[in-house]
Write a protein that holds these residues in place. Sequence first.
Motif, PDB file in Angstrom:
ATOM      1  N   ILE A 173      -7.608   9.383 -11.823  1.00  0.00           N
ATOM      2  CA  ILE A 173      -8.519   9.455 -11.035  1.00  0.00           C
ATOM      3  C   ILE A 173      -9.256   8.281 -10.418  1.00  0.00           C
ATOM      4  O   ILE A 173      -9.435   7.461 -11.185  1.00  0.00           O
ATOM      5  N   PHE A 174      -9.243   7.983  -9.227  1.00  0.00           N
ATOM      6  CA  PHE A 174      -9.516   6.602  -8.708  1.00  0.00           C
ATOM      7  C   PHE A 174     -10.525   6.945  -7.408  1.00  0.00           C
ATOM      8  O   PHE A 174     -10.245   7.946  -6.691  1.00  0.00           O
ATOM      9  N   THR A 175     -11.052   5.756  -6.982  1.00  0.00           N
ATOM     10  CA  THR A 175     -11.822   5.734  -5.636  1.00  0.00           C
ATOM     11  C   THR A 175     -11.242   4.901  -4.694  1.00  0.00           C
ATOM     12  O   THR A 175     -10.704   3.499  -5.105  1.00  0.00           O
ATOM     13  N   LEU A 176     -10.975   5.283  -3.523  1.00  0.00           N
ATOM     14  CA  LEU A 176     -10.660   4.402  -2.629  1.00  0.00           C
ATOM     15  C   LEU A 176     -11.847   4.312  -1.363  1.00  0.00           C
ATOM     16  O   LEU A 176     -12.372   5.283  -1.087  1.00  0.00           O
ATOM     17  N   THR A 177     -11.662   3.107  -0.729  1.00  0.00           N
ATOM     18  CA  THR A 177     -12.531   2.888   0.360  1.00  0.00           C
ATOM     19  C   THR A 177     -11.676   2.820   1.726  1.00  0.00           C
ATOM     20  O   THR A 177     -10.721   1.901   1.660  1.00  0.00           O
ATOM     21  N   ASP A 178     -12.103   3.457   2.567  1.00  0.00           N
ATOM     22  CA  ASP A 178     -11.238   3.562   3.730  1.00  0.00           C
ATOM     23  C   ASP A 178     -11.799   2.213   4.899  1.00  0.00           C
ATOM     24  O   ASP A 178     -12.829   1.662   4.376  1.00  0.00           O
ATOM     25  N   GLU A 179     -11.339   2.265   6.228  1.00  0.00           N
ATOM     26  CA  GLU A 179     -11.471   1.004   6.830  1.00  0.00           C
ATOM     27  C   GLU A 179     -13.002   1.055   7.388  1.00  0.00           C
ATOM     28  O   GLU A 179     -13.576   0.204   7.827  1.00  0.00           O
ATOM     29  N   ASP A 180     -13.681   2.225   7.304  1.00  0.00           N
ATOM     30  CA  ASP A 180     -15.238   2.488   7.798  1.00  0.00           C
ATOM     31  C   ASP A 180     -16.083   2.156   6.623  1.00  0.00           C
ATOM     32  O   ASP A 180     -17.198   2.414   6.490  1.00  0.00           O
ATOM     33  N   GLY A 224      -1.636 -10.789  -4.399  1.00  0.00           N
ATOM     34  CA  GLY A 224      -0.984 -10.395  -5.576  1.00  0.00           C
ATOM     35  C   GLY A 224      -1.436  -9.110  -6.349  1.00  0.00           C
ATOM     36  O   GLY A 224      -1.002  -8.635  -7.401  1.00  0.00           O
ATOM     37  N   GLU A 225      -2.714  -8.651  -5.648  1.00  0.00           N
ATOM     38  CA  GLU A 225      -3.415  -7.497  -6.310  1.00  0.00           C
ATOM     39  C   GLU A 225      -2.745  -6.173  -5.935  1.00  0.00           C
ATOM     40  O   GLU A 225      -2.195  -5.987  -4.784  1.00  0.00           O
ATOM     41  N   ASP A 226      -2.633  -5.176  -6.788  1.00  0.00           N
ATOM     42  CA  ASP A 226      -1.987  -3.980  -6.545  1.00  0.00           C
ATOM     43  C   ASP A 226      -2.961  -3.048  -5.573  1.00  0.00           C
ATOM     44  O   ASP A 226      -4.016  -3.075  -5.894  1.00  0.00           O
ATOM     45  N   ILE A 227      -2.251  -2.647  -4.572  1.00  0.00           N
ATOM     46  CA  ILE A 227      -3.324  -1.831  -3.466  1.00  0.00           C
ATOM     47  C   ILE A 227      -2.477  -0.599  -3.213  1.00  0.00           C
ATOM     48  O   ILE A 227      -1.125  -0.606  -3.292  1.00  0.00           O
ATOM     49  N   PHE A 228      -2.913   0.235  -2.481  1.00  0.00           N
ATOM     50  CA  PHE A 228      -2.399   1.635  -1.791  1.00  0.00           C
ATOM     51  C   PHE A 228      -2.420   1.414  -0.451  1.00  0.00           C
ATOM     52  O   PHE A 228      -3.173   1.106   0.230  1.00  0.00           O
ATOM     53  N   VAL A 229      -1.111   1.625   0.292  1.00  0.00           N
ATOM     54  CA  VAL A 229      -1.061   1.737   1.729  1.00  0.00           C
ATOM     55  C   VAL A 229      -0.694   3.006   2.111  1.00  0.00           C
ATOM     56  O   VAL A 229      -0.052   3.698   1.383  1.00  0.00           O
ATOM     57  N   THR A 230      -0.625   3.376   3.410  1.00  0.00           N
ATOM     58  CA  THR A 230      -0.280   4.619   3.895  1.00  0.00           C
ATOM     59  C   THR A 230       1.120   4.262   4.472  1.00  0.00           C
ATOM     60  O   THR A 230       1.410   3.056   4.547  1.00  0.00           O
ATOM     61  N   VAL A 231       2.075   5.171   4.468  1.00  0.00           N
ATOM     62  CA  VAL A 231       3.367   5.091   4.844  1.00  0.00           C
ATOM     63  C   VAL A 231       3.355   5.497   6.410  1.00  0.00           C
ATOM     64  O   VAL A 231       3.133   6.684   6.811  1.00  0.00           O
ATOM     65  N   ASP A 232       3.626   4.305   7.158  1.00  0.00           N
ATOM     66  CA  ASP A 232       3.705   4.451   8.719  1.00  0.00           C
ATOM     67  C   ASP A 232       5.086   4.738   9.333  1.00  0.00           C
ATOM     68  O   ASP A 232       4.975   5.383  10.245  1.00  0.00           O
ATOM     69  N   ASP A 233       6.005   4.444   8.555  1.00  0.00           N
ATOM     70  CA  ASP A 233       7.630   4.890   9.115  1.00  0.00           C
ATOM     71  C   ASP A 233       7.799   6.367   8.737  1.00  0.00           C
ATOM     72  O   ASP A 233       7.445   6.866   7.548  1.00  0.00           O
ATOM     73  N   ASP A 234       8.006   6.979   9.942  1.00  0.00           N
ATOM     74  CA  ASP A 234       8.243   8.410  10.045  1.00  0.00           C
ATOM     75  C   ASP A 234       9.414   8.986   8.849  1.00  0.00           C
ATOM     76  O   ASP A 234       9.227   9.906   8.105  1.00  0.00           O
ATOM     77  N   ASP A 235      10.562   8.209   8.985  1.00  0.00           N
ATOM     78  CA  ASP A 235      11.525   8.576   8.187  1.00  0.00           C
ATOM     79  C   ASP A 235      11.258   8.388   6.814  1.00  0.00           C
ATOM     80  O   ASP A 235      11.733   9.172   5.921  1.00  0.00           O
ATOM     81  N   GLU A 236      10.592   7.251   6.315  1.00  0.00           N
ATOM     82  CA  GLU A 236      10.381   7.075   5.012  1.00  0.00           C
ATOM     83  C   GLU A 236       9.352   7.914   4.648  1.00  0.00           C
ATOM     84  O   GLU A 236       9.547   8.467   3.430  1.00  0.00           O
ATOM     85  N   PHE A 237       8.314   8.299   5.446  1.00  0.00           N
ATOM     86  CA  PHE A 237       7.433   9.356   4.839  1.00  0.00           C
ATOM     87  C   PHE A 237       8.057  10.665   4.711  1.00  0.00           C
ATOM     88  O   PHE A 237       7.694  11.449   3.798  1.00  0.00           O
ATOM     89  N   ASP A 238       8.776  10.868   5.642  1.00  0.00           N
ATOM     90  CA  ASP A 238       9.486  12.539   5.379  1.00  0.00           C
ATOM     91  C   ASP A 238      10.448  12.563   4.165  1.00  0.00           C
ATOM     92  O   ASP A 238      10.551  13.732   3.510  1.00  0.00           O
ATOM     93  N   ALA A 239      11.199  11.372   3.638  1.00  0.00           N
ATOM     94  CA  ALA A 239      11.944  11.429   2.682  1.00  0.00           C
ATOM     95  C   ALA A 239      11.104  11.476   1.462  1.00  0.00           C
ATOM     96  O   ALA A 239      11.619  12.146   0.464  1.00  0.00           O
ATOM     97  N   VAL A 240      10.109  10.767   1.382  1.00  0.00           N
ATOM     98  CA  VAL A 240       9.167  10.883   0.326  1.00  0.00           C
ATOM     99  C   VAL A 240       8.484  12.225   0.131  1.00  0.00           C
ATOM    100  O   VAL A 240       8.523  12.918  -0.861  1.00  0.00           O
ATOM    101  N   ALA A 241       7.988  12.818   1.269  1.00  0.00           N
ATOM    102  CA  ALA A 241       7.396  14.210   1.299  1.00  0.00           C
ATOM    103  C   ALA A 241       8.381  15.237   0.748  1.00  0.00           C
ATOM    104  O   ALA A 241       8.034  16.124  -0.135  1.00  0.00           O
ATOM    105  N   ASP A 242       9.795  15.083   1.172  1.00  0.00           N
ATOM    106  CA  ASP A 242      10.594  15.858   0.515  1.00  0.00           C
ATOM    107  C   ASP A 242      10.820  15.830  -0.608  1.00  0.00           C
ATOM    108  O   ASP A 242      10.999  17.010  -1.499  1.00  0.00           O
TER     109      ASP A 242
END
Length: 99
Positions: free
Chosen positions: A11-18, A65-83
Amino acid sequence: MSEELFESQDIFTLTDEDGVETDFEVVGSCEYEGGIYFAVIPLDGEEDEDKIEYTILKSAKDEDGEDIFVTVDDDDEFDAVADIFEDELFSEADYGADE
């Protein structure tokens, strides 16, 4: 692969751009083409056992060099991972569908 998907229950806390903070639970992880991806669900959301809504985030490094989470913007990459998540993680939760 499915063993890796169920190892992490972090469980972790993320802060969005707002600047809004939201707590998430990692419900699965997988590797795809050298990247590490996480399926996360917000802890403050309403749960519906018939429909699991999750977000896919990719592990990356920031300029320091810190670990971060990013959204997946590439549709093909997103679809493959979602599958991968649909096939390996959430299909196993459908225990009695054919009974």
